[in-house]
Scaffold this motif. Structure first.
Motif, PDB file in Angstrom:
ATOM      1  N   UNK A  64       0.889  -1.270   0.054  1.00  0.00           N
ATOM      2  CA  UNK A  64      -0.046   0.037   0.067  1.00  0.00           C
ATOM      3  C   UNK A  64       0.763   1.352   0.090  1.00  0.00           C
ATOM      4  N   UNK A  65       2.252   1.118   0.345  1.00  0.00           N
ATOM      5  CA  UNK A  65       2.836   2.253   0.180  1.00  0.00           C
ATOM      6  C   UNK A  65       3.359   2.708  -1.253  1.00  0.00           C
ATOM      7  N   UNK A  66       2.663   2.038  -2.246  1.00  0.00           N
ATOM      8  CA  UNK A  66       2.548   2.637  -3.652  1.00  0.00           C
ATOM      9  C   UNK A  66       2.003   4.062  -3.694  1.00  0.00           C
ATOM     10  N   UNK A  67       0.859   4.218  -2.836  1.00  0.00           N
ATOM     11  CA  UNK A  67       0.663   5.538  -2.855  1.00  0.00           C
ATOM     12  C   UNK A  67       1.294   6.710  -2.465  1.00  0.00           C
ATOM     13  N   UNK A  68       2.243   6.291  -1.598  1.00  0.00           N
ATOM     14  CA  UNK A  68       3.452   7.443  -1.057  1.00  0.00           C
ATOM     15  C   UNK A  68       4.558   7.495  -2.184  1.00  0.00           C
ATOM     16  N   UNK A  69       4.699   6.356  -2.750  1.00  0.00           N
ATOM     17  CA  UNK A  69       5.780   6.500  -4.003  1.00  0.00           C
ATOM     18  C   UNK A  69       5.092   7.302  -5.114  1.00  0.00           C
ATOM     19  N   UNK A  70       3.789   7.273  -5.489  1.00  0.00           N
ATOM     20  CA  UNK A  70       3.301   7.711  -6.484  1.00  0.00           C
ATOM     21  C   UNK A  70       3.445   9.486  -6.069  1.00  0.00           C
ATOM     22  N   UNK A  71       3.226   9.735  -4.943  1.00  0.00           N
ATOM     23  CA  UNK A  71       3.341  11.170  -4.513  1.00  0.00           C
ATOM     24  C   UNK A  71       4.935  11.638  -4.720  1.00  0.00           C
ATOM     25  N   UNK A  72       5.796  10.706  -4.466  1.00  0.00           N
ATOM     26  CA  UNK A  72       7.165  11.139  -4.527  1.00  0.00           C
ATOM     27  C   UNK A  72       7.606  11.264  -5.972  1.00  0.00           C
ATOM     28  N   UNK A  73       7.124  10.243  -6.770  1.00  0.00           N
ATOM     29  CA  UNK A  73       7.336  10.381  -8.048  1.00  0.00           C
ATOM     30  C   UNK A  73       6.601  11.426  -9.126  1.00  0.00           C
ATOM     31  N   UNK A  74       5.387  11.628  -8.532  1.00  0.00           N
ATOM     32  CA  UNK A  74       4.579  12.780  -9.178  1.00  0.00           C
ATOM     33  C   UNK A  74       5.103  14.322  -9.186  1.00  0.00           C
ATOM     34  N   UNK A  75       6.157  14.576  -8.209  1.00  0.00           N
ATOM     35  CA  UNK A  75       6.692  15.812  -7.993  1.00  0.00           C
ATOM     36  C   UNK A  75       7.531  16.168  -9.190  1.00  0.00           C
ATOM     37  N   UNK A  76       8.497  15.046  -9.368  1.00  0.00           N
ATOM     38  CA  UNK A  76       9.548  15.387 -10.711  1.00  0.00           C
ATOM     39  C   UNK A  76       8.956  14.960 -11.919  1.00  0.00           C
ATOM     40  N   UNK A  77       8.101  13.958 -12.123  1.00  0.00           N
ATOM     41  CA  UNK A  77       7.514  13.640 -13.307  1.00  0.00           C
ATOM     42  C   UNK A  77       6.285  14.388 -13.819  1.00  0.00           C
ATOM     43  N   UNK A  78       5.420  14.818 -12.997  1.00  0.00           N
ATOM     44  CA  UNK A  78       4.192  15.283 -13.255  1.00  0.00           C
ATOM     45  C   UNK A  78       4.149  16.926 -12.881  1.00  0.00           C
TER      46      UNK A  78
END
Length: 297
Positions: free
Chosen positions: A94-108
């Motif tokens: 379920x930590x995928x939600x946190x990784x998504x937040x971290x990745x969305x900053x530089x990529x999106x």
């Protein structure tokens, strides 16, 4: 939400919660790569002749298949095979939600709200607590299994971003068709990895001597956990704001921990219970902050 939507959410949560126990069952007689190959064979080959290719650029179909299929489940199946417990896997994924937040900053180019970062910090402390309780005795979570599961969660987050990029193209596509055709992308890599890791003779022998438990696991993972659950979840996200739907994913570890305790008598150490509480609390803060931000914007 309608009564039908509520039933869909309940179905997805139950399927994904039981998913981890079924994976463990399948891995008792199959190697990780071969279980992945059979999962996606069931999810794609019977439907390719009847389901049209999704109306989305093929680079997204291929990227999703490789990242979500080979990346996420290749790592997760390997983790479960080398000592990750089913219950803890349902939590750590379920930590995928946190990784998504971290990745969305530089990529999106997205900027998380302060409360979202607070939730991430709390969940990170929970992960540290879980990692501290690793061991090598039978039934315990190994450190290698824990690290591989974190890698699988990261791959899940990357697949979320692939879907986001696909949505930004403006193409309207059927989620079922997207899952079927992206599943087909994984077949050659998974079978190739199975032969490369296990050997051709061992792979063929496993396929010819497939037991009922392995066959059930392949069918459940392919038809229910992949096609049905992902299709229902994607359609729910198409009809409702993500902030309204995504918090229900926090119920998956509840089912996962209960199912693992019943099926394998898995017991958590005190540090692991504290870690589970911290992760779920951090994720809840993250989801609430995201929903609040969407309401404002």
């Amino acid at each position: 939400m309608s009564a039908g939507d509520v039933l869909c959410i309940a179905g997805v949560v139950i399927i994904w919660g039981l998913n981890f126990v079924v994976m463990k069952w399948g891995l008792q007689g199959l190697s990780p790569m071969l279980l992945g190959a059979l999962r996606y064979t069931v999810a794609s080959l019977p439907f390719l002749l009847f389901v049209r290719a999704p109306t989305v650029p093929w680079r997204f179909v291929v990227a999703y298949g490789l990242v979500q299929g080979i990346g996420q489940f290749g790592l997760l199946f390997t983790a479960l095979a080398v000592g990750m417990t089913a219950g803890m896997a349902s939590v750590v994924m379920q930590t995928q939600a946190l990784f998504t937040l971290l990745l969305a900053v530089p990529l999106l180019g997205e900027k998380g709200a302060p409360l979202q970062w607070l939730g991430l910090a709390i969940a990170a402390m929970g992960l540290a607590a879980i990692a501290s309780a690793h061991g090598d005795a039978p039934g315990q979570m190994t450190m290698l299994g824990f690290v591989l599961t974190l890698g699988a969660a990261l791959m899940w987050a990357l697949s979320n971003l692939v879907v986001r990029f696909a949505g930004n193209t403006g193409a309207k596509y059927d989620p079922f068709a997207f899952v079927v055709w992206s599943s087909a992308v994984t077949l050659l890599p998974f079978y190739g990895l199975a032969i490369g890791v296990d050997g051709a003779d061992a792979t063929i022998s496993s396929l010819l001597n497939l037991g009922w438990r392995e066959a059930f696991a392949s069918l459940f993972l392919g038809l229910f956990a992949t096609l049905l659950a992902y299709t229902l979840w994607t359609r729910l996200l198409q009809r409702h704001h993500a902030g309204r739907i995504s918090p229900f994913s926090l119920l998956v570890p509840v089912i996962g921990l209960w199912a693992a305790a019943v099926a394998f008598d898995e017991q958590l150490a005190l540090a692991q219970w504290l870690g589970v509480i911290a992760i779920l609390f951090g994720l809840a803060i993250n989801q609430w902050a995201a929903k609040r931000r969407m309401a404002r914007g």
